[in-house]
Design a protein around this motif. Sequence first.
Motif, PDB file in Angstrom:
ATOM      1  N   SER A  95      16.745-100.038  20.497  1.00 40.51           N
ATOM      2  CA  SER A  95      16.693 -99.029  21.561  1.00 40.51           C
ATOM      3  C   SER A  95      15.362 -99.019  22.292  1.00 40.51           C
ATOM      4  N   GLY A  96      14.440 -99.887  21.909  1.00 41.86           N
ATOM      5  CA  GLY A  96      13.175 -99.988  22.622  1.00 41.86           C
ATOM      6  C   GLY A  96      12.010 -99.254  21.998  1.00 41.86           C
ATOM      7  N   PHE A  97      12.170 -98.736  20.804  1.00 42.08           N
ATOM      8  CA  PHE A  97      11.070 -98.064  20.125  1.00 42.08           C
ATOM      9  C   PHE A  97      10.091 -99.099  19.575  1.00 42.08           C
ATOM     10  N   VAL A  98       8.845 -98.697  19.423  1.00 40.92           N
ATOM     11  CA  VAL A  98       7.806 -99.542  18.842  1.00 40.92           C
ATOM     12  C   VAL A  98       7.486 -98.988  17.458  1.00 40.92           C
ATOM     13  N   GLY A  99       7.499 -99.844  16.455  1.00 38.77           N
ATOM     14  CA  GLY A  99       7.203 -99.412  15.089  1.00 38.77           C
ATOM     15  C   GLY A  99       5.705 -99.363  14.832  1.00 38.77           C
ATOM     16  N   ILE A 100       5.244 -98.280  14.216  1.00 42.07           N
ATOM     17  CA  ILE A 100       3.834 -98.143  13.847  1.00 42.07           C
ATOM     18  C   ILE A 100       3.731 -97.558  12.448  1.00 42.07           C
ATOM     19  N   THR A 101       2.564 -97.677  11.836  1.00 39.26           N
ATOM     20  CA  THR A 101       2.363 -97.153  10.486  1.00 39.26           C
ATOM     21  C   THR A 101       1.934 -95.687  10.540  1.00 39.26           C
ATOM     22  N   TYR A 102       1.969 -95.062   9.385  1.00 41.05           N
ATOM     23  CA  TYR A 102       1.541 -93.665   9.255  1.00 41.05           C
ATOM     24  C   TYR A 102       0.093 -93.497   9.700  1.00 41.05           C
ATOM     25  N   LYS A 103      -0.791 -94.413   9.311  1.00 42.66           N
ATOM     26  CA  LYS A 103      -2.203 -94.317   9.703  1.00 42.66           C
ATOM     27  C   LYS A 103      -2.372 -94.468  11.210  1.00 42.66           C
ATOM     28  N   CYS A 117      -0.293 -93.491  13.454  1.00 46.80           N
ATOM     29  CA  CYS A 117       0.136 -92.230  14.076  1.00 46.80           C
ATOM     30  C   CYS A 117      -1.043 -91.279  14.213  1.00 46.80           C
ATOM     31  N   GLY A 118      -1.934 -91.275  13.229  1.00 47.77           N
ATOM     32  CA  GLY A 118      -3.090 -90.394  13.260  1.00 47.77           C
ATOM     33  C   GLY A 118      -4.032 -90.688  14.408  1.00 47.77           C
ATOM     34  N   ARG A 119      -4.010 -91.902  14.930  1.00 46.64           N
ATOM     35  CA  ARG A 119      -4.875 -92.259  16.062  1.00 46.64           C
ATOM     36  C   ARG A 119      -4.304 -91.795  17.398  1.00 46.64           C
ATOM     37  N   VAL A 120      -3.041 -91.459  17.428  1.00 47.76           N
ATOM     38  CA  VAL A 120      -2.385 -91.043  18.668  1.00 47.76           C
ATOM     39  C   VAL A 120      -2.754 -89.601  19.025  1.00 47.76           C
ATOM     40  N   PHE A 121      -2.926 -88.768  18.008  1.00 45.79           N
ATOM     41  CA  PHE A 121      -3.169 -87.340  18.209  1.00 45.79           C
ATOM     42  C   PHE A 121      -4.633 -86.985  17.954  1.00 45.79           C
ATOM     43  N   PRO A 122      -5.158 -85.932  18.611  1.00 40.07           N
ATOM     44  CA  PRO A 122      -6.493 -85.439  18.260  1.00 40.07           C
ATOM     45  C   PRO A 122      -6.524 -85.013  16.789  1.00 40.07           C
ATOM     46  N   ALA A 123      -7.681 -85.119  16.145  1.00 42.37           N
ATOM     47  CA  ALA A 123      -7.798 -84.884  14.698  1.00 42.37           C
ATOM     48  C   ALA A 123      -7.294 -83.503  14.285  1.00 42.37           C
ATOM     49  N   VAL A 124      -7.630 -82.471  15.031  1.00 41.21           N
ATOM     50  CA  VAL A 124      -7.205 -81.112  14.665  1.00 41.21           C
ATOM     51  C   VAL A 124      -5.689 -80.996  14.722  1.00 41.21           C
TER      52      VAL A 124
END
Length: 126
Positions: free
Chosen positions: A73-81, A83-90
């Motif tokens: 369906s066009g999704f890109v697979g990433i790891t759990y770690k 994912c943490g880089r996508v969002f601000p730390a808080v």
Amino acid sequence: VVPCAQLTRIQVGGYLYLTDDLQVQHIFVKEEYRRLGIANHMVNTLLDRVKPTQRVWAWADKETPAFFALFASGFVGITYKECGRVFPAVLWALLWPFHRVGLSKPNNVFFATEGRGDMGAYNPAG
């Protein structure tokens, strides 16, 4: 009912919801109708209802039918770690749905993609 797919908002800390990040929560297809592209079609239809400024998330165990359907369906697979880089730390600290899955299921892969609709796309989840 042969298929069912659900797009929901991502809850933050149990009280708030993200407005630009959504998740594909459930995808069901009756067993006798699988491998016909029905899940792929449903996911693509959901993505057409999401604005291009919004992200859609999903997760699945490695080497499962859901894993392959999300890639198709066009999704890109990433790891759990990652994912943490996508969002601000808080914000990342409060995203309990990601932590619950990432810490309890090590064979899980997170998937992300942007919405494919236009800026006027209507999305009942957000």
